[in-house]
Motif scaffolding. Structure first.
Motif, PDB file in Angstrom:
ATOM      1  N   ASP A  46       5.898   4.188  -7.432  1.00 14.15           N
ATOM      2  CA  ASP A  46       4.550   4.222  -7.985  1.00 14.15           C
ATOM      3  C   ASP A  46       3.483   4.343  -6.905  1.00 14.15           C
ATOM      4  O   ASP A  46       2.334   4.707  -7.210  1.00 14.15           O
ATOM      5  CB  ASP A  46       4.284   2.956  -8.808  1.00 14.15           C
ATOM      6  N   LEU A  47       3.819   4.016  -5.662  1.00 16.99           N
ATOM      7  CA  LEU A  47       2.851   4.100  -4.572  1.00 16.99           C
ATOM      8  C   LEU A  47       2.866   5.517  -4.012  1.00 16.99           C
ATOM      9  O   LEU A  47       3.835   5.934  -3.384  1.00 16.99           O
ATOM     10  CB  LEU A  47       3.169   3.073  -3.488  1.00 16.99           C
ATOM     11  N   VAL A  48       1.799   6.258  -4.284  1.00 17.77           N
ATOM     12  CA  VAL A  48       1.740   7.675  -3.966  1.00 17.77           C
ATOM     13  C   VAL A  48       0.472   7.953  -3.172  1.00 17.77           C
ATOM     14  O   VAL A  48      -0.590   7.403  -3.461  1.00 17.77           O
ATOM     15  CB  VAL A  48       1.760   8.524  -5.255  1.00 17.77           C
TER      16      VAL A  48
ATOM     17  N   GLU B 114       0.829  -1.200   0.000  1.00 17.95           N
ATOM     18  CA  GLU B 114       0.000   0.000   0.000  1.00 17.95           C
ATOM     19  C   GLU B 114       0.866   1.255   0.000  1.00 17.95           C
ATOM     20  O   GLU B 114       2.009   1.247   0.453  1.00 17.95           O
ATOM     21  CB  GLU B 114      -0.906   0.018   1.228  1.00 17.95           C
ATOM     22  N   PRO B 115       0.295   2.353  -0.505  1.00 19.64           N
ATOM     23  CA  PRO B 115       1.024   3.632  -0.471  1.00 19.64           C
ATOM     24  C   PRO B 115       1.072   4.179   0.945  1.00 19.64           C
ATOM     25  O   PRO B 115       0.354   3.719   1.838  1.00 19.64           O
ATOM     26  CB  PRO B 115       0.191   4.531  -1.388  1.00 19.64           C
TER      27      PRO B 115
ATOM     28  N   ALA C 255       3.224  12.060  -0.764  1.00 23.65           N
ATOM     29  CA  ALA C 255       4.108  11.142  -0.039  1.00 23.65           C
ATOM     30  C   ALA C 255       4.353   9.927  -0.917  1.00 23.65           C
ATOM     31  O   ALA C 255       3.401   9.290  -1.384  1.00 23.65           O
ATOM     32  CB  ALA C 255       3.492  10.736   1.294  1.00 23.65           C
ATOM     33  N   THR C 256       5.632   9.582  -1.133  1.00 23.19           N
ATOM     34  CA  THR C 256       6.007   8.486  -2.017  1.00 23.19           C
ATOM     35  C   THR C 256       6.989   7.570  -1.300  1.00 23.19           C
ATOM     36  O   THR C 256       7.889   8.042  -0.591  1.00 23.19           O
ATOM     37  CB  THR C 256       6.665   9.028  -3.300  1.00 23.19           C
ATOM     38  N   GLU C 257       6.812   6.246  -1.488  1.00 22.52           N
ATOM     39  CA  GLU C 257       7.771   5.298  -0.927  1.00 22.52           C
ATOM     40  C   GLU C 257       9.051   5.333  -1.742  1.00 22.52           C
ATOM     41  O   GLU C 257       9.027   5.367  -2.975  1.00 22.52           O
ATOM     42  CB  GLU C 257       7.182   3.889  -0.931  1.00 22.52           C
TER      43      GLU C 257
ATOM     44  N   VAL D  40       3.890  17.798   7.887  1.00 22.57           N
ATOM     45  CA  VAL D  40       2.971  16.690   7.631  1.00 22.57           C
ATOM     46  C   VAL D  40       3.720  15.396   7.898  1.00 22.57           C
ATOM     47  O   VAL D  40       4.962  15.365   7.890  1.00 22.57           O
ATOM     48  CB  VAL D  40       2.447  16.739   6.186  1.00 22.57           C
ATOM     49  N   SER D  41       2.944  14.327   8.116  1.00 19.92           N
ATOM     50  CA  SER D  41       3.576  13.048   8.446  1.00 19.92           C
ATOM     51  C   SER D  41       2.804  11.920   7.787  1.00 19.92           C
ATOM     52  O   SER D  41       1.569  11.874   7.843  1.00 19.92           O
ATOM     53  CB  SER D  41       3.597  12.845   9.967  1.00 19.92           C
ATOM     54  N   ALA D  42       3.562  11.001   7.153  1.00 19.97           N
ATOM     55  CA  ALA D  42       2.986   9.825   6.511  1.00 19.97           C
ATOM     56  C   ALA D  42       3.906   8.652   6.765  1.00 19.97           C
ATOM     57  O   ALA D  42       5.123   8.822   6.949  1.00 19.97           O
ATOM     58  CB  ALA D  42       2.795  10.047   5.017  1.00 19.97           C
ATOM     59  N   ALA D  43       3.328   7.454   6.798  1.00 16.98           N
ATOM     60  CA  ALA D  43       4.102   6.231   7.055  1.00 16.98           C
ATOM     61  C   ALA D  43       3.603   5.115   6.176  1.00 16.98           C
ATOM     62  O   ALA D  43       2.432   5.097   5.759  1.00 16.98           O
ATOM     63  CB  ALA D  43       3.999   5.847   8.529  1.00 16.98           C
ATOM     64  N   ASP D  44       4.512   4.160   5.889  1.00 14.12           N
ATOM     65  CA  ASP D  44       4.157   2.985   5.107  1.00 14.12           C
ATOM     66  C   ASP D  44       3.373   2.034   6.001  1.00 14.12           C
ATOM     67  O   ASP D  44       3.881   1.584   7.038  1.00 14.12           O
ATOM     68  CB  ASP D  44       5.425   2.323   4.581  1.00 14.12           C
ATOM     69  N   PRO D  45       2.125   1.688   5.673  1.00 13.48           N
ATOM     70  CA  PRO D  45       1.344   0.801   6.541  1.00 13.48           C
ATOM     71  C   PRO D  45       1.769  -0.657   6.468  1.00 13.48           C
ATOM     72  O   PRO D  45       1.324  -1.469   7.291  1.00 13.48           O
ATOM     73  CB  PRO D  45      -0.082   0.992   6.015  1.00 13.48           C
TER      74      PRO D  45
END
Length: 781
Positions: free
Chosen positions: A450-452, A362-363, A443-445, A388-393
């Motif tokens: 491709d996971l955005v 998952e993105p 946010a991109t891995e 901002v904050s995002a994480a890989d689930p």
């Protein structure tokens, strides 16, 4: 078998004797009623006669027949002469053809006895009937073949199915030829038929449609009341058992297992269940429901009405990392339930469902659905305004890289730190230009570009007091010359693009540089408005017509901002009531609310309208004036000539165009030939002729004025000939003894003219003198 036909011969006699009087006629003669000798009632004849001889019907006989052959019998009516024939002598009647009662049951005929010689009737005409006796020659026939019927399955014994009907063409009033009896030939033991009515009923209980649905029943109808020798007919009845809800739905399995990816969208199909029902139609319609789940609200099941399948759909997002398996308990039941079969058992069924969640890369996931950040408009470049904050689930926890979607920040005002998600400014901000900025952070891995994921960020620009207040409008006012001191002439207010939290607070005062010599004062109303007041009793427009009042406006916020605005006051003449009577143009414009630009625009419009009117009038004059060149062809090289009076046949220099252009350059040696010389001199050579020297005229103003006037007229004439045409002007020079040669001023007749003076002009006018200067008698001769 010999069938004897009885012939009934009834003779009806009169109740009165012969010759009994019954009355009188119109002449008084007694009336007598004649005696009727005989009257036949009817004969009987069997149908379908098969003998070789004609079938005897009966015999006619009259009492007046003495057997001597003098009586002739005549037969008329239905079939007389064709079907029935009579012996004229004996009166015997025979049938000539085979008769069918079903075609015609009886015939009405008329008979009479007449004298063979005189053809006079011996008796009155008598009517009788020949009736056809029926025999059983028609079998019963059903009204339909085949019959179609339906009866509910599981019906009790004796349930009516359908009634069949057979008809017999034979005579129902004579014997049993038309009496029909019904019986069943095929269809036992399931059905039976009523022998008299033909009603078919069920004869076996518990007939199940799911076991057998179609039945073929053969019914027989026999006449003669079913006795031996009767005729019969048959028909087929197709009987269908209609469905009733006597079977509950049943799942094909007790446990169903489905696998679904965690990326399945909401509303997506998890799996499909199918319950079986032996019934059909509305009796097989089912309803599915979830009666238990370890994930409340995660799933729902709906019924597909077209195929009666249960479709499990997703209602909440799946997360492999949070929960990897779900268990459901589902139930199915018929939509329509018959109370008659409830005792057979419940019309529901249950099954278990296991949903296994499969992992999907998952993105990144942001910790919020959106972000709202604030920053002051005086913030410097590279000021951090938030993050901002995002994480890989997923379990691998891939690092995340941040960026801004530049389509939402075309001016590149903000940027984000690629590693930690901190947002900072790239340019200076101005709240008055844009109070909100809506950008999107991506946010991109790192390992899987491709996971955005995207998240909206709303940035609010906080206000800072960086704008000075100004006039709310472009104030211009007037003051009357007879104004009094402390008279209010204009209320002013202010505006400020800043937005302080507690509202605007404006302060008004007169500028310090104008306070000492001010003709007006400013009174602050403490409500963000102020009055402009006069400071003396009178003003004079001749001394000064315009005053400029500098007003200082400051706000109450920190840091305080102020500005100096100028109010224009114009002096006007007013009446006692203060109404303006006379003012300069600028004051009038200001009074009317018109700016200088508006006044200029109005004046331009008026000028354009005047030009249009003038042009229109010129065009109308041009249409009315007849052009010189009338021809349709546009000839550029035409020479326009006028019929001017010339100086005579030998006058070639009277109108020298060079002389007209430059009168001072006239050749003094040339003489005018159209006037008498005023001076003469003799050539020393006496052999030569004297030369006439014309006087020199230095003043040629009349020629110049004439030429100039004609040139001006020609230049201003829109119908003038083309530029390459030649126009000549006829002008009589001043000082000519001959005066004008125009015929307009001549006498009406030639006798009024005296041409003797031509002889005094010299030899150059000799020809004219000879032509016109002689006596009248000479001219007439």
């Amino acid at each position: 078998l010999t069938i004897i036909v009885s012939v009934f011969h009834n003779l009806v006699l009169s109740s009165r004797g012969p010759g009994a009087l019954t009355g009188h006629d119109a002449n008084g003669a007694p009336l007598r009623r004649s005696k009727r000798g005989w009257m036949w009632n009817q004969f009987f004849l069997l149908e379908e006669y098969t003998g070789t001889d004609m079938q005897y019907v009966g015999k006619l006989h009259s009492d007046g027949d003495r057997g001597d052959g003098s009586v002739r019998y005549v037969l008329t009516g239905e079939g007389a002469g064709s079907l029935f024939k009579i012996d004229e002598k004996s009166g015997d009647i025979h049938a000539t053809k085979r008769l069918d009662r079903e075609e015609k049951a009886y015939y009405i005929l008329h008979a009479k006895a007449v004298n063979r010689q005189t053809n006079i009737a011996l008796e009155g005409e008598s009517e009788f009937i020949i009736k056809i006796h029926d025999i059983n020659d028609n079998e019963p026939r059903f009204t339909k073949n085949p019959y179609y019927a339906r009866v509910p399955e599981m019906s009790e014994i004796g349930a009516s199915v359908i009634q069949v009907t057979a008809t017999d063409a034979d005579d129902a009033t004579y014997g049993n030829s038309a009496k029909v009896v019904y019986s069943i030939l095929e269809g036992q033991p399931y059905f039976s038929v009523d022998a008299e009515t033909g009603l078919i009923k069920t004869a076996l209980p518990g007939m199940d449609r799911e076991v057998k649905e179609q039945y073929q029943v053969v019914i027989q109808a026999k006449d003669m009341a079913g006795q031996m020798g009767g005729l019969s007919g048959t028909t087929t009845v197709s009987i269908t058992l209609s469905d009733v809800n006597d079977n509950p739905p049943r799942f094909t399995k007790a446990l169903y297992e489905f696998r679904v990816r965690e990326s399945l969208e909401l509303g997506g199909t998890v799996g499909v269940l199918r319950a079986m029902d032996a019934d059909i139609g509305e009796n097989a319609e089912m309803e599915y429901r979830v009666i238990g789940s370890d994930g409340p609200g995660m799933f729902e099941i709906v019924t597909n009405k077209s195929n009666q399948e249960g479709v499990i759909r997703l209602r909440k997002p799946l997360d492999f990392e949070r929960k990897r398996q779900y268990s459901l308990r589902v139930q199915v039941e018929n939509s329509l339930v018959s109370s008659r079969f409830l005792a057979a058992g419940p019309f529901t069924d249950e099954a278990s469902v296991k949903v296994i969640v499969e992992d999907v890369d998952e993105p990144p996931v942001f910790d919020r659905g959106n972000y709202v950040l604030e920053v002051k408009e005086d913030a410097r470049r590279n000021t951090v305004i938030g993050s901002v904050s995002a994480a890989d689930p997923d379990d691998k926890r891939s690092p995340v890289r941040y960026s801004i979607d530049r389509r939402t920040d075309m001016d590149r005002i903000f940027d984000v730190h690629a590693g930690n998600g901190s947002l900072f400014t790239l340019k200076e901000l101005d709240r008055e230009e844009n109070a909100w900025h809506n950008i999107t952070v991506i946010a991109t891995e790192y390992n899987t570009p491709d996971l955005v994921s995207r998240v909206p960020v709303y940035i609010r620009i906080l206000d800072v007091n960086d704008n000075a207040p100004t006039f709310a409008a472009n104030y211009e006012t007037i003051v009357c010359e007879n104004a009094k001191a402390n008279q209010k002439i204009q209320m002013i207010s202010a505006t400020d693009p800043d937005e302080p939290s507690d509202g605007h607070h404006f302060f008004f005062s007169l500028a310090q540089e104008a306070a000492g010599k001010a003709n007006f004062s400013v009174r602050d109303n403490k409500d963000n408005t102020a009055w402009i007041l006069t400071r003396r009793n009178s003003y004079h427009s001749l001394q000064k017509s315009v005053y400029h009042v500098p007003v200082v406006i400051s706000d109450g916020d920190f840091p305080r901002q102020s500005s100096t605005c100028t109010l224009t006051v114009r002096v006007c003449t007013c009446d006692r009531d203060g109404n303006m009577k006379l003012c300069n143009a600028e004051a009038l414009t200001a009074r009317a609310g018109l700016s200088t630009g508006a006044l200029v625009a109005i004046l331009l419009c008026v000028i354009i309208l005047l030009m249009i009117v003038v042009l229109f009038a010129a065009l109308r004059r041009q249409r009315k004036k007849e052009p010189l060149i009338i021809s349709k062809e546009d000839v550029r090289d035409n020479v326009v000539s006028y019929n001017d009076e010339g100086g005579g046949e030998e006058d070639t220099q009277a109108f020298d165009i060079g002389t007209l252009r430059n009168p001072e350059a006239v050749d003094e040696g040339k003489q005018r030939r159209d006037i008498i010389p005023t001076e003469s001199y003799y050539n020393p050579n006496p052999a030569r002729r004297p030369v006439l020297v014309p006087p020199r005229h230095d003043n040629n103003g009349d020629v110049r004025d004439f030429i100039n006037q004609r040139l001006q007229d020609n230049d201003s004439d829109p119908t003038a000939p083309p530029y390459d045409s030649l126009a000549t002007y006829a002008y009589e020079g001043s000082g000519s003894v001959a005066e004008s040669l125009s015929s307009l001023e001549s006498a009406t007749t030639e006798g009024d003219h005296d041409y003797n003076y031509l002889s005094e002009w010299g030899p150059r006018f000799k020809k004219l003198a000879d032509m016109y200067g002689g006596d009248d008698s000479d001219r007439e001769s």
